[in-house]
Design a protein around this motif. Structure first.
Motif, PDB file in Angstrom:
ATOM      1  N   PRO A   1      38.828  31.007  36.748  1.00 15.90           N
ATOM      2  CA  PRO A   1      40.347  30.820  36.471  1.00 15.90           C
ATOM      3  C   PRO A   1      40.626  29.361  36.487  1.00 15.90           C
ATOM      4  CG  PRO A   1      39.825  31.017  38.745  1.00 15.90           C
ATOM      5  CD  PRO A   1      38.426  31.117  38.110  1.00 15.90           C
ATOM      6  N   ALA A   2      41.969  28.862  36.277  1.00 10.77           N
ATOM      7  CA  ALA A   2      42.291  27.626  36.133  1.00 10.77           C
ATOM      8  C   ALA A   2      42.431  27.173  37.511  1.00 10.77           C
ATOM      9  CB  ALA A   2      43.429  27.260  35.306  1.00 10.77           C
ATOM     10  N   ILE A   3      41.303  26.543  38.323  1.00  7.26           N
ATOM     11  CA  ILE A   3      41.210  26.320  39.658  1.00  7.26           C
ATOM     12  C   ILE A   3      42.173  25.210  39.823  1.00  7.26           C
ATOM     13  CG2 ILE A   3      39.724  25.188  41.572  1.00  7.26           C
ATOM     14  CD1 ILE A   3      37.411  26.340  39.712  1.00  7.26           C
ATOM     15  N   SER A   4      42.954  25.541  41.184  1.00  2.25           N
ATOM     16  CA  SER A   4      43.978  24.324  41.520  1.00  2.25           C
ATOM     17  C   SER A   4      45.152  24.418  40.775  1.00  2.25           C
ATOM     18  CB  SER A   4      43.198  22.880  41.676  1.00  2.25           C
ATOM     19  OG  SER A   4      42.583  22.764  42.803  1.00  2.25           O
ATOM     20  N   THR A   5      45.453  25.001  39.878  1.00  2.00           N
ATOM     21  CA  THR A   5      46.594  24.944  39.079  1.00  2.00           C
ATOM     22  C   THR A   5      47.589  25.725  39.458  1.00  2.00           C
ATOM     23  OG1 THR A   5      45.831  26.571  37.581  1.00  2.00           O
ATOM     24  CG2 THR A   5      45.465  24.274  37.139  1.00  2.00           C
ATOM     25  N   GLY A   6      47.682  26.537  40.441  1.00  2.00           N
ATOM     26  CA  GLY A   6      48.794  27.460  41.099  1.00  2.00           C
ATOM     27  C   GLY A   6      49.333  26.930  42.470  1.00  2.00           C
ATOM     28  N   VAL A   7      49.021  27.515  43.407  1.00  2.00           N
ATOM     29  CA  VAL A   7      49.380  27.025  44.775  1.00  2.00           C
ATOM     30  C   VAL A   7      49.089  25.692  45.039  1.00  2.00           C
ATOM     31  CG1 VAL A   7      49.235  27.407  47.344  1.00  2.00           C
ATOM     32  CG2 VAL A   7      49.468  29.427  45.748  1.00  2.00           C
ATOM     33  N   TYR A   8      48.078  25.311  44.716  1.00  4.68           N
ATOM     34  CA  TYR A   8      47.534  23.865  44.658  1.00  4.68           C
ATOM     35  C   TYR A   8      48.217  22.772  43.910  1.00  4.68           C
ATOM     36  CZ  TYR A   8      44.113  25.328  48.514  1.00  4.68           C
ATOM     37  OH  TYR A   8      43.568  25.663  49.735  1.00  4.68           O
ATOM     38  N   GLY A   9      49.062  23.108  42.886  1.00  2.00           N
ATOM     39  CA  GLY A   9      49.904  22.153  42.328  1.00  2.00           C
ATOM     40  C   GLY A   9      49.297  21.329  41.149  1.00  2.00           C
TER      41      GLY A   9
ATOM     42  N   LEU B   1      42.826  32.718  31.543  1.00  5.22           N
ATOM     43  CA  LEU B   1      44.162  32.195  31.839  1.00  5.22           C
ATOM     44  C   LEU B   1      45.126  33.124  32.089  1.00  5.22           C
ATOM     45  CD1 LEU B   1      43.268  29.494  31.945  1.00  5.22           C
ATOM     46  CD2 LEU B   1      42.789  30.225  29.567  1.00  5.22           C
ATOM     47  N   PHE B   2      45.995  33.227  33.111  1.00  8.21           N
ATOM     48  CA  PHE B   2      46.855  34.285  33.553  1.00  8.21           C
ATOM     49  C   PHE B   2      47.942  34.401  32.537  1.00  8.21           C
ATOM     50  CE2 PHE B   2      49.087  36.102  37.566  1.00  8.21           C
ATOM     51  CZ  PHE B   2      48.433  37.098  37.463  1.00  8.21           C
ATOM     52  N   ASP B   3      48.487  33.524  32.379  1.00 10.50           N
ATOM     53  CA  ASP B   3      49.765  33.494  31.384  1.00 10.50           C
ATOM     54  C   ASP B   3      49.599  33.120  29.853  1.00 10.50           C
ATOM     55  OD1 ASP B   3      50.324  30.676  31.936  1.00 10.50           O
ATOM     56  OD2 ASP B   3      51.503  31.635  33.689  1.00 10.50           O
TER      57      ASP B   3
ATOM     58  N   ALA C   1      39.341  29.638  45.933  1.00 11.98           N
ATOM     59  CA  ALA C   1      39.648  30.231  47.494  1.00 11.98           C
ATOM     60  C   ALA C   1      40.149  29.174  47.925  1.00 11.98           C
ATOM     61  CB  ALA C   1      38.089  30.425  47.799  1.00 11.98           C
ATOM     62  N   ASN C   2      40.103  29.241  49.428  1.00 12.88           N
ATOM     63  CA  ASN C   2      40.514  28.019  50.343  1.00 12.88           C
ATOM     64  C   ASN C   2      39.479  27.913  51.074  1.00 12.88           C
ATOM     65  OD1 ASN C   2      41.194  29.506  52.945  1.00 12.88           O
ATOM     66  ND2 ASN C   2      42.896  30.227  51.408  1.00 12.88           N
ATOM     67  N   SER C   3      39.346  26.922  52.044  1.00 12.79           N
ATOM     68  CA  SER C   3      38.118  26.534  52.943  1.00 12.79           C
ATOM     69  C   SER C   3      37.831  27.505  53.880  1.00 12.79           C
ATOM     70  CB  SER C   3      38.394  24.917  53.531  1.00 12.79           C
ATOM     71  OG  SER C   3      39.341  25.099  54.447  1.00 12.79           O
TER      72      SER C   3
ATOM     73  N   GLY D   1      44.610  36.730  30.700  1.00 13.64           N
ATOM     74  CA  GLY D   1      44.621  37.901  31.469  1.00 13.64           C
ATOM     75  C   GLY D   1      44.203  37.757  32.869  1.00 13.64           C
ATOM     76  N   ASP D   2      43.978  38.848  33.483  1.00 12.92           N
ATOM     77  CA  ASP D   2      43.709  39.129  34.938  1.00 12.92           C
ATOM     78  C   ASP D   2      42.230  38.918  35.252  1.00 12.92           C
ATOM     79  OD1 ASP D   2      43.301  39.941  37.424  1.00 12.92           O
ATOM     80  OD2 ASP D   2      44.940  41.404  37.408  1.00 12.92           O
ATOM     81  N   ILE D   3      41.776  38.034  35.898  1.00 10.63           N
ATOM     82  CA  ILE D   3      40.392  37.641  36.126  1.00 10.63           C
ATOM     83  C   ILE D   3      39.573  38.944  36.720  1.00 10.63           C
ATOM     84  CG2 ILE D   3      40.259  36.453  38.141  1.00 10.63           C
ATOM     85  CD1 ILE D   3      38.253  34.405  36.845  1.00 10.63           C
ATOM     86  N   THR D   4      40.545  39.653  37.540  1.00  4.32           N
ATOM     87  CA  THR D   4      39.818  40.798  38.103  1.00  4.32           C
ATOM     88  C   THR D   4      39.600  41.808  37.327  1.00  4.32           C
ATOM     89  OG1 THR D   4      42.019  41.916  38.649  1.00  4.32           O
ATOM     90  CG2 THR D   4      41.020  40.194  40.282  1.00  4.32           C
TER      91      THR D   4
ATOM     92  N   GLY E   1      43.754  34.778  50.459  1.00  2.00           N
ATOM     93  CA  GLY E   1      45.004  34.111  50.748  1.00  2.00           C
ATOM     94  C   GLY E   1      45.668  34.661  49.378  1.00  2.00           C
ATOM     95  N   GLY E   2      46.699  33.981  48.586  1.00  2.07           N
ATOM     96  CA  GLY E   2      47.548  34.441  47.712  1.00  2.07           C
ATOM     97  C   GLY E   2      46.788  34.182  46.071  1.00  2.07           C
ATOM     98  N   GLY E   3      47.739  34.161  45.161  1.00  2.00           N
ATOM     99  CA  GLY E   3      47.129  34.035  43.715  1.00  2.00           C
ATOM    100  C   GLY E   3      46.062  34.690  43.386  1.00  2.00           C
ATOM    101  N   VAL E   4      45.103  34.226  42.810  1.00 10.26           N
ATOM    102  CA  VAL E   4      43.994  34.659  42.306  1.00 10.26           C
ATOM    103  C   VAL E   4      42.866  35.352  43.440  1.00 10.26           C
ATOM    104  CG1 VAL E   4      42.214  32.807  42.028  1.00 10.26           C
ATOM    105  CG2 VAL E   4      42.211  34.681  40.323  1.00 10.26           C
ATOM    106  N   ASP E   5      42.860  34.433  44.383  1.00 12.11           N
ATOM    107  CA  ASP E   5      42.302  34.736  45.733  1.00 12.11           C
ATOM    108  C   ASP E   5      42.542  36.149  46.198  1.00 12.11           C
ATOM    109  OD1 ASP E   5      40.418  34.540  47.930  1.00 12.11           O
ATOM    110  OD2 ASP E   5      41.692  32.831  48.943  1.00 12.11           O
ATOM    111  N   GLY E   6      43.890  36.279  46.480  1.00 11.36           N
ATOM    112  CA  GLY E   6      44.365  37.364  46.969  1.00 11.36           C
ATOM    113  C   GLY E   6      44.130  38.560  46.001  1.00 11.36           C
TER     114      GLY E   6
END
Ligand code: AR6
Length: 170
Positions: A120-128, A156-158, A24-26, A10-13, A31-36
């Motif tokens: 969330p599953a950290i780093s598994t989106g935009v960070y690849g 987990l989002f999907d 997040a980012n530093s 689901g959606d963590i929010t 940003g995008g993804g879960v952060d956004g």
């Protein structure tokens, strides 16, 4: 004390927990993804708290593998714990930094007195980061952490990510 690990899709929010972890980012400025998604649903209070932290403590940004907490704004939680995952590298092993995100987030959760924490599953989106390796690191780190947190919930989002975590859970 035992920590229960749960997996949900689901959606963590949309989760209710003492603390919700943000990938997040530093900059801490969104940003995008879960952060956004967290900033959108949580509202401007979270960004205001992040800006204040930048000004007071993290002028150069929050380092990779570290974590820091703010209000959760309008989310159904008391805190958002922001952590900065490593960008995946095929040539350099950065898994210790990814493990550090989970460990440091739990350490901050303990400082706050949080008993339920959603990750969330950290780093598994935009960070690849590859999902199966990210799941293994997440589960290993939480399983071996010394923490007073009673429930760690991975959101987990999907369906694909949920299945990968289920498989890694054994
Ligand atoms: N709920 C749960 N999981 C989600 C949600 C959601 N609402 N949205 C995405 N995911 P990502 P990262 C999953 O990219 O890889 C941001 O711009 C997503 O499917 O959010 O750590 C930050 O500002 C993936 O499995 O974070 C940073 O610049 C996982 O959450 C950068 O992205 C993480 O994906 C951080 O990249």
């Amino acid at each position: 004390m035992t920590t229960t690990l749960t997996l949900v899709q689901g959606d963590i929010t949309r989760q209710s927990a003492d603390a919700i972890v943000n990938a997040a980012n530093s900059s801490l400025l969104g940003g995008g993804g879960v952060d956004g998604a967290i900033h959108r649903r949580g509202g401007p209070e979270i960004l205001a708290a992040c800006r204040a932290l930048r000004a007071s403590h993290y002028g150069k940004g929050l380092a990779t593998g570290q974590a820091v907490a703010t209000t959760a704004g309008a989310l159904d939680a008391r805190w958002v714990i922001h952590t900065v995952g490593p960008v995946w590298s095929a040539t350099e092993d950065r898994s210790a930094l990814l493990a550090s995100c989970y460990r440091e987030s739990l350490r901050i959760a303990d400082e706050l007195g949080a008993r339920t924490v959603a990750f969330p599953a950290i780093s598994t989106g935009v960070y690849g980061w590859p999902m199966d390796d990210g799941a293994r690191i997440a589960l290993d780190t939480v399983r071996t952490a010394r923490t007073a947190v009673r429930e760690v919930r991975f959101v987990l989002f999907d369906d694909a990510a949920h299945r990968v975590f289920e498989a890694a859970m054994g």
